[in-house]
Design an enzyme around this catalytic site. Structure first.
Site, PDB file in Angstrom:
ATOM      1  N   SER A 278       0.658  -1.151  -0.087  1.00  0.00           N
ATOM      2  CA  SER A 278       0.044   0.141   0.058  1.00  0.00           C
ATOM      3  C   SER A 278       1.005   1.293  -0.018  1.00  0.00           C
ATOM      4  CB  SER A 278      -0.848   0.033   1.172  1.00  0.00           C
ATOM      5  OG  SER A 278      -0.287   0.421   2.411  1.00  0.00           O
ATOM      6  N   LYS A 279       0.152   2.343  -0.023  1.00  0.00           N
ATOM      7  CA  LYS A 279       1.015   3.604   0.061  1.00  0.00           C
ATOM      8  C   LYS A 279       2.143   3.775   1.084  1.00  0.00           C
ATOM      9  CE  LYS A 279      -1.812   6.599  -2.951  1.00  0.00           C
ATOM     10  NZ  LYS A 279      -3.242   5.819  -2.746  1.00  0.00           N
ATOM     11  N   ARG A 280       1.671   2.897   2.171  1.00  0.00           N
ATOM     12  CA  ARG A 280       2.542   3.066   3.228  1.00  0.00           C
ATOM     13  C   ARG A 280       3.980   2.665   3.092  1.00  0.00           C
ATOM     14  NH1 ARG A 280       2.310  -0.769   6.848  1.00  0.00           N
ATOM     15  NH2 ARG A 280       0.664  -1.708   5.674  1.00  0.00           N
ATOM     16  N   HIS A 281       4.175   1.633   1.986  1.00  0.00           N
ATOM     17  CA  HIS A 281       5.515   1.110   1.463  1.00  0.00           C
ATOM     18  C   HIS A 281       6.091   2.081   0.538  1.00  0.00           C
ATOM     19  CE1 HIS A 281       2.867  -2.267   2.910  1.00  0.00           C
ATOM     20  NE2 HIS A 281       4.004  -2.435   3.527  1.00  0.00           N
ATOM     21  N   GLY A 282       5.839   3.202   0.555  1.00  0.00           N
ATOM     22  CA  GLY A 282       6.660   4.045  -0.669  1.00  0.00           C
ATOM     23  C   GLY A 282       5.690   4.233  -1.823  1.00  0.00           C
TER      24      GLY A 282
END
Ligand code: GLU
Length: 510
Positions: free
Chosen positions: A254-258
């Site tokens: 998800s966006k959390r991972h970059g």
């Protein structure tokens, strides 16, 4: 197989295309090109509430940037168009009507409030969510009454109440679902738009799709599709559900991972070849060791058999490494073309524009080894362009004690002087820089070999190790402790600038 392979990428324009979407596109493209088949792009824009402005363009831009050309679809047309589902509403309506007439679907008049209430109850009782089939058994009279109230119905599929739905997945083997776990799903909404299920099945049939390669998350939709194929009298395509993409913590990417939007990778200065290579390895492999594969090699070797069943780990680190590999393979001329726009947007406004390509051509060979992505170029090479260097972060190397930032890091109290060790050679900085300045003034020619021939012996003269002297000079002429090879760098900077900078470093020491 060749003329039999027709695959599609069927994105919904509900947001910017992310890594997962484009990996699906790439696998379909590779499969089509490997078999000499057709790659079709179809836009599934039937969810009016979730449509995002600009998403279709972003999807097509991403495909174009990566060189995933499509044989049929938006902009190029084709024999089975239109390729935008919102332009095919009549086709889906006719299919839904046929299913109602056949007795495989029915009209449902349940108001939204009833459905919401039902869902709340189901959640409360921990029952699986789903429609309770109230309208499945309406009598003619009841239906007529509801019609008379002016309610626009939806069309629901009559899912079998028992039995199993089986299909072969090319990656997972046989998949079995219990019919009882599937409710009477909607085919046509009250706004006249079809649901994903209906439109997807109708179009895959009409567009003669041979293989459906799509993300894992759609696996649970497939039994519904199988039922629809059967009811409509269509032959289902082959299915292959691609493994999920996971972040380094093994949760769904998800966006959390970059950065996960493909456009962002382009804008940050990743090369399309590297991104294609990287995405191809998210769930597919040639063997257990080959990492670097160009587009042709991927096309030649791609096969569904080598797609893994288990989730693929997305590593930003690996992408950066791979991009570096592709960057080092570029010719100077290619790299110049690529970096100039990034210099233009990344260098401070004080640097004169337009950026000279001839000058960049001298710098690129010196920085190529150290660059992982194009957008790093300004940071790596800004000292080649700016007038004044900022020595604050390297004061320690000039024998100045700690700079303000370092004091903060090492928690030296404000006003207190740093008394810890200096880098080797730093205490000789004034004499070393002064002597170097004199020698460089007198040097007949300011090229790399001449610079080396005078500076190497100078270290011994000063009682410094060569590394110590070169480190000092590097800091003086670039303002940083790590930079491209010193003599070439000084040659590119030229005598005038080097002397001025060494002078400025000296002045700072006083
Ligand atoms: N429109 C679906 C999506 O956005 C397509 C799923 C499929 O390929 O069937 O991913």
């Amino acid at each position: 197989m060749s003329d039999l392979v027709r695959v599609r990428f069927a994105p919904s324009p509900t947001g910017m295309p992310h890594v997962g979407n484009i990996r699906t596109a790439l696998f379909n493209w590779l499969f089509a090109r490997h078999h000499g088949g057709s790659f079709i792009v179809r836009i599934e824009d039937t969810d009016v509430t979730r449509r995002v402005e600009g998403a279709v363009e972003a999807i097509l831009d991403s495909l174009r940037w990566l060189g995933l050309d499509w044989d049929e679809g938006p902009e190029v047309g084709g024999d089975y168009g239109p390729y935008l589902q919102s332009q095919r509403l009549e086709i889906y309506r006719a299919a839904a009507e046929r299913l109602v007439k056949q007795g495989d679907a029915y009209l449902c008049y349940c108001p939204l409030e009833r459905l919401e209430e039902m869902r709340r109850e189901q959640v409360k009782k921990k029952q699986p969510p789903g429609y309770d089939r109230r309208c499945r058994a309406l009598t003619e009279k009841e239906r007529a009454e509801l019609e008379a109230q002016g309610i626009t119905p939806v069309v629901r599929f009559k899912t079998p109440l028992e039995g199993q739905i089986r299909f072969q997945d090319l990656i997972r083997g046989e998949v079995v679902f219990e019919a009882a776990t599937i409710d009477d799903f909607v085919l046509l909404k009250s706004d006249g738009y079809p649901t994903y299920h209906l439109a997807n099945v109708v179009d895959d049939h009409l567009m003669k799709i041979s293989h459906v390669l799509r993300a894992d998350e759609w696996l649970s939709s497939t039994p519904r599709h199988i039922l629809l194929y059967k009811a409509l009298g269509y032959e289902p395509p082959e299915f292959a559900h691609l493994p999920m993409i996971l972040g380094s913590d093994r949760s769904k990417l998800s966006k959390r991972h970059g950065a996960t939007s493909v456009i962002e990778y382009r804008d940050k200065g990743y090369l399309p070849e590297a991104v294609v290579n990287f995405l191809a390895l998210l769930g597919w492999s040639l063997d257990d060791k080959t990492e670097i594969m160009g587009r042709d090699e991927l096309v030649r070797n791609f096969s569904i058999e080598r797609i893994s069943k288990t989730g693929a780990i997305f590593s930003q680190e690996k992408l950066g490494w791979m991009n570096g590999v592709y960057m080092r393979r570029l010719s100077t001329e290619e790299l110049v073309e690529q970096v100039v726009p990034f210099l233009d947007s990344g260098l401070p406004q004080t640097v004169k524009r337009p950026i000279s390509r001839d000058y960049v051509r001298l710098i690129v060979p010196l920085t190529q080894e150290r660059m992982r992505i194009l957008s790093e170029v300004s940071e790596l090479a800004d000292f080649f362009f700016v007038d004044e260097l900022d020595y604050r972060s390297v004061d320690l190397y000039l024998g100045m004690g700690l700079g303000a930032d370092e004091q903060r890091l090492l928690e030296v109290k404000p006003g207190e002087r740093y008394t810890g060790p200096l880098p080797y050679g730093a205490e000789k900085a004034p004499i070393a820089l002064r002597t170097a300045l004199e020698k460089l003034q007198a040097l007949p020619s300011f090229d790399a070999p001449s610079l080396e021939s005078v500076l190497r012996p100078l270290a011994a003269e000063l009682g410094l190790k060569t590394g110590e002297l070169f480190g000092l000079l590097r800091v003086a002429v670039t303002g940083r402790t790590a930079a491209p090879p010193l003599f070439q760098t000084m040659a590119v900077l030229g005598r005038e600038r080097c002397l001025r900078r060494i002078g400025a470093a000296l002045a700072r020491l006083k």
